[in-house]
Design a protein around this motif. Structure first.
Motif, short mmCIF file in Angstrom:
data_model
loop_
_atom_site.label_atom_id
_atom_site.label_comp_id
_atom_site.label_asym_id
_atom_site.label_seq_id
_atom_site.Cartn_x
_atom_site.Cartn_y
_atom_site.Cartn_z
N GLN A 1 0.81 -1.36 0.17
CA GLN A 1 -0.04 0.02 0.08
C GLN A 1 0.86 1.26 0.04
O GLN A 1 0.68 2.33 -0.61
CB GLN A 1 -0.97 0.16 1.13
N THR A 2 2.00 1.15 0.79
CA THR A 2 2.88 2.31 0.79
C THR A 2 3.65 2.54 -0.37
O THR A 2 3.63 3.72 -1.13
CB THR A 2 3.92 2.07 1.73
N ALA A 3 3.84 1.55 -1.15
CA ALA A 3 4.44 1.74 -2.60
C ALA A 3 3.31 2.32 -3.57
O ALA A 3 3.79 3.17 -4.57
CB ALA A 3 4.94 0.62 -3.03
N GLU A 4 2.13 1.80 -3.45
CA GLU A 4 1.07 2.30 -4.17
C GLU A 4 0.68 3.71 -3.99
O GLU A 4 0.51 4.63 -5.01
CB GLU A 4 0.05 1.44 -4.03
N ASN A 5 0.79 4.00 -2.91
CA ASN A 5 0.47 5.63 -2.48
C ASN A 5 1.70 6.40 -3.13
O ASN A 5 1.36 7.75 -3.30
CB ASN A 5 0.46 5.79 -1.00
N SER A 6 2.98 5.94 -3.06
CA SER A 6 4.09 6.78 -3.30
C SER A 6 3.88 6.99 -4.84
O SER A 6 4.26 7.98 -5.40
CB SER A 6 5.39 6.07 -2.88
N TYR A 7 3.62 5.94 -5.48
CA TYR A 7 3.49 5.96 -7.12
C TYR A 7 2.14 7.10 -7.41
O TYR A 7 2.39 7.75 -8.29
CB TYR A 7 3.01 4.64 -7.55
N SER A 8 1.15 7.05 -6.69
CA SER A 8 0.11 7.68 -7.13
C SER A 8 0.47 9.35 -6.71
O SER A 8 0.03 10.34 -7.43
CB SER A 8 -1.18 7.57 -6.21
N SER A 9 1.33 9.52 -5.61
CA SER A 9 1.67 10.76 -5.17
C SER A 9 2.56 11.44 -6.18
O SER A 9 2.62 12.70 -6.69
CB SER A 9 2.33 10.97 -3.94
N ALA A 10 3.34 10.48 -6.83
CA ALA A 10 4.46 11.00 -7.87
C ALA A 10 3.78 11.32 -8.98
O ALA A 10 4.09 12.31 -9.73
CB ALA A 10 5.35 9.69 -8.02
N GLN A 11 2.56 10.72 -9.19
CA GLN A 11 1.63 11.02 -10.47
C GLN A 11 0.97 12.39 -10.46
O GLN A 11 0.97 13.10 -11.26
CB GLN A 11 0.67 10.11 -10.76
N ALA A 12 0.67 12.64 -9.18
CA ALA A 12 -0.22 13.91 -9.02
C ALA A 12 0.88 15.18 -8.86
O ALA A 12 0.55 16.20 -9.67
CB ALA A 12 -0.59 13.84 -7.48
N GLN A 13 2.07 14.84 -8.56
CA GLN A 13 3.22 15.76 -8.78
C GLN A 13 3.41 16.06 -9.96
O GLN A 13 3.70 17.32 -10.47
CB GLN A 13 4.29 15.34 -7.65
N LEU A 14 3.71 14.91 -10.86
CA LEU A 14 3.71 15.06 -12.22
C LEU A 14 2.81 15.90 -12.80
O LEU A 14 3.04 16.87 -13.81
CB LEU A 14 3.92 13.68 -12.88
N ALA A 15 1.39 15.86 -12.79
CA ALA A 15 0.31 16.49 -13.23
C ALA A 15 0.19 17.91 -12.94
O ALA A 15 0.04 18.88 -13.58
CB ALA A 15 -1.00 15.81 -12.79
N GLN A 16 0.82 18.16 -11.68
CA GLN A 16 0.98 19.58 -11.13
C GLN A 16 1.78 20.31 -11.89
O GLN A 16 1.92 21.39 -12.23
CB GLN A 16 1.17 19.72 -9.50
N ALA A 17 3.12 19.32 -12.15
CA ALA A 17 4.22 20.10 -12.73
C ALA A 17 3.54 20.57 -14.29
O ALA A 17 4.26 21.34 -14.74
CB ALA A 17 5.57 19.52 -12.88
N GLN A 18 3.06 19.72 -14.78
CA GLN A 18 2.71 19.77 -16.15
C GLN A 18 1.64 20.85 -16.39
O GLN A 18 1.59 21.82 -17.45
CB GLN A 18 1.83 18.37 -16.59
N ALA A 19 0.73 21.22 -15.14
CA ALA A 19 -0.02 22.08 -15.28
C ALA A 19 0.66 23.42 -15.09
O ALA A 19 0.39 24.59 -15.77
CB ALA A 19 -1.31 22.07 -14.36
N ASN A 20 1.54 23.37 -14.44
CA ASN A 20 2.44 24.79 -14.21
C ASN A 20 3.14 25.12 -15.66
O ASN A 20 3.21 26.17 -15.73
CB ASN A 20 3.61 24.58 -13.21
#
Length: 390
Positions: free
Chosen positions: A135-154
């Protein structure tokens, strides 16, 4: 014989001119009288107007900065999307580079988190790690995807801000004045220029509430009144008539309380680009009155902005009568709206020598002209020259 006719014509003219708008002195009390009739009359109404392009757009920058390029000149025709101005964009380019670097970093973190998550799933399947680690690994992967989406929006926002440094034309048209020069500091509060589509022109004018109500009642409502209006003409600021007719397209449904008028919009073609946005003129709406009372202006006396004629009343006494006329006229005749009716008789000449209730001997206008000719024939040569001299 030819000379005699010329002298008679001179004498007749001298008789009319020398009486100063009155009538020749015949030594009698005969005045020409004619009967009021009706006829079809071409009329027109005129209204001050303002001319605008069919699309007149203010060009403002969306970002602040110094103007580094001005790519157009006043009066130039531009197309949709054409770059008009360039604003200093070094700062915005740096922001784009930073945003792109953040996207790259976030993408790397996503790739790492993905590998970790997939590896953890294999270990979990082999019962090497428990549910918590998965679960921790999955959460880290989802968090990284969200950070990527935010960076792309910026990054997208940074690119959009950079694009705002290139001020483009939103419409096809003609460039107006250019109040700012290269190097000027501008912001969204500044209008850099106007772009006006002048292939067609919209001409705005106002009609009184009274006139609009009359049209609406006659043609079944405001929309019907607008549709029923004939083709209109445009008088330009120099007094000449524009070469193309226009059509009234719309009328405001709200009456301006300050002026008591309704605004209308007419559209004119402008193939020669003669009309310019911001110009002025006069809208002319032609109309025809089928049973109008038309009288010469020469039979009307004007006193304190009121108009009067002498009607023939009972016992051949003239009556000083006020009339009202249409404000539009051709310079020779009036169209009477009040004060006269068909069958009335009015005096056509010598009105300056008349007074109210004065008794006259009515004669026809034809007989009046005959008397002028008879008096001219009776004049001696010296009388003729004296008349001309005076």
């Amino acid at each position: 014989m030819k000379q005699k006719k010329i002298l008679l014509a001179i004498a007749a003219g001298a008789l009319l001119v020398s009486c100063g708008g009155g009538r020749p002195t015949f030594g009698d009390n005969e005045y020409p009288v004619t009967t009021v009739g009706t006829s079809s009359a071409a009329m027109q109404s005129s209204y001050p107007a303002v001319i605008n392009g069919i699309q007149d757009v203010e060009i403002r920058p969306k970002v602040s900065g110094f103007l580094t390029k001005i790519n157009v000149v006043e009066g130039q025709t531009v197309n949709v999307g054409q770059v008009l101005f360039v604003i200093d964009n070094e700062t915005y380019q740096a922001t784009v580079r930073q945003a792109q670097a953040a996207v790259n970093t976030a993408q790397s973190q996503v790739n790492t988190a993905k590998l970790t998550f997939e590896n953890t799933k294999q270990l979990h399947a082999n019962r090497v790690v428990g549910d918590y680690e998965l679960q921790t690994a999955e959460n880290s992967y989802s968090s990284a995807q969200a950070q990527l989406a935010q960076a792309q929006a910026n990054l997208a926002n940074a690119k959009e801000q950079l694009s705002f440094c290139y001020v483009k034309s939103p419409a096809k048209g003609v460039v107006g004045t250019l109040p700012f020069k290269k190097g000027a500091l501008v912001s969204a509060s500044n209008v850099l220029t106007h772009v006006a589509d002048i292939s067609k022109m919209e001409v705005y004018f106002s009609m009184t509430e009274k006139d609009m109500l009359a049209l609406s009642k006659a043609d079944g409502g405001l929309r019907g009144a607008v549709d029923a209006l004939p083709a209109v003409k445009l008088m330009l600021a120099d007094g000449t008539e524009y070469g193309y007719e226009g059509k009234v397209m719309t009328a405001s449904g709200v009456i301006d309380q300050a002026t008591g008028s309704v605004q209308l919009k007419a559209q004119f073609p402008n193939p020669d680009h003669l009309l310019k946005s911001g110009g002025s003129g006069t809208i002319i709406i032609p109309r025809t009155a089928s049973e109008a009372i038309v009288i010469p202006q020469s039979v009307v006396m004007e006193v304190q902005n009121k108009k009067f004629v002498y009607l023939l009343g009972d016992s051949n006494r003239v009556v000083y009568t006020e009339i009202k006329v249409d404000p539009q006229n051709d310079g020779n005749n009036f169209i009477v709206t009040e004060g006269l009716k068909p069958g009335d008789k009015y005096v056509t000449n010598g009105i300056t020598k008349l007074s109210d209730q004065m008794e006259i001997v009515p004669i026809t206008p034809e007989r009046y002209q005959e008397k002028i000719q008879e008096q001219a024939k009776a004049m001696s040569a010296s009388d003729i020259f004296d008349a001309v001299k005076n």
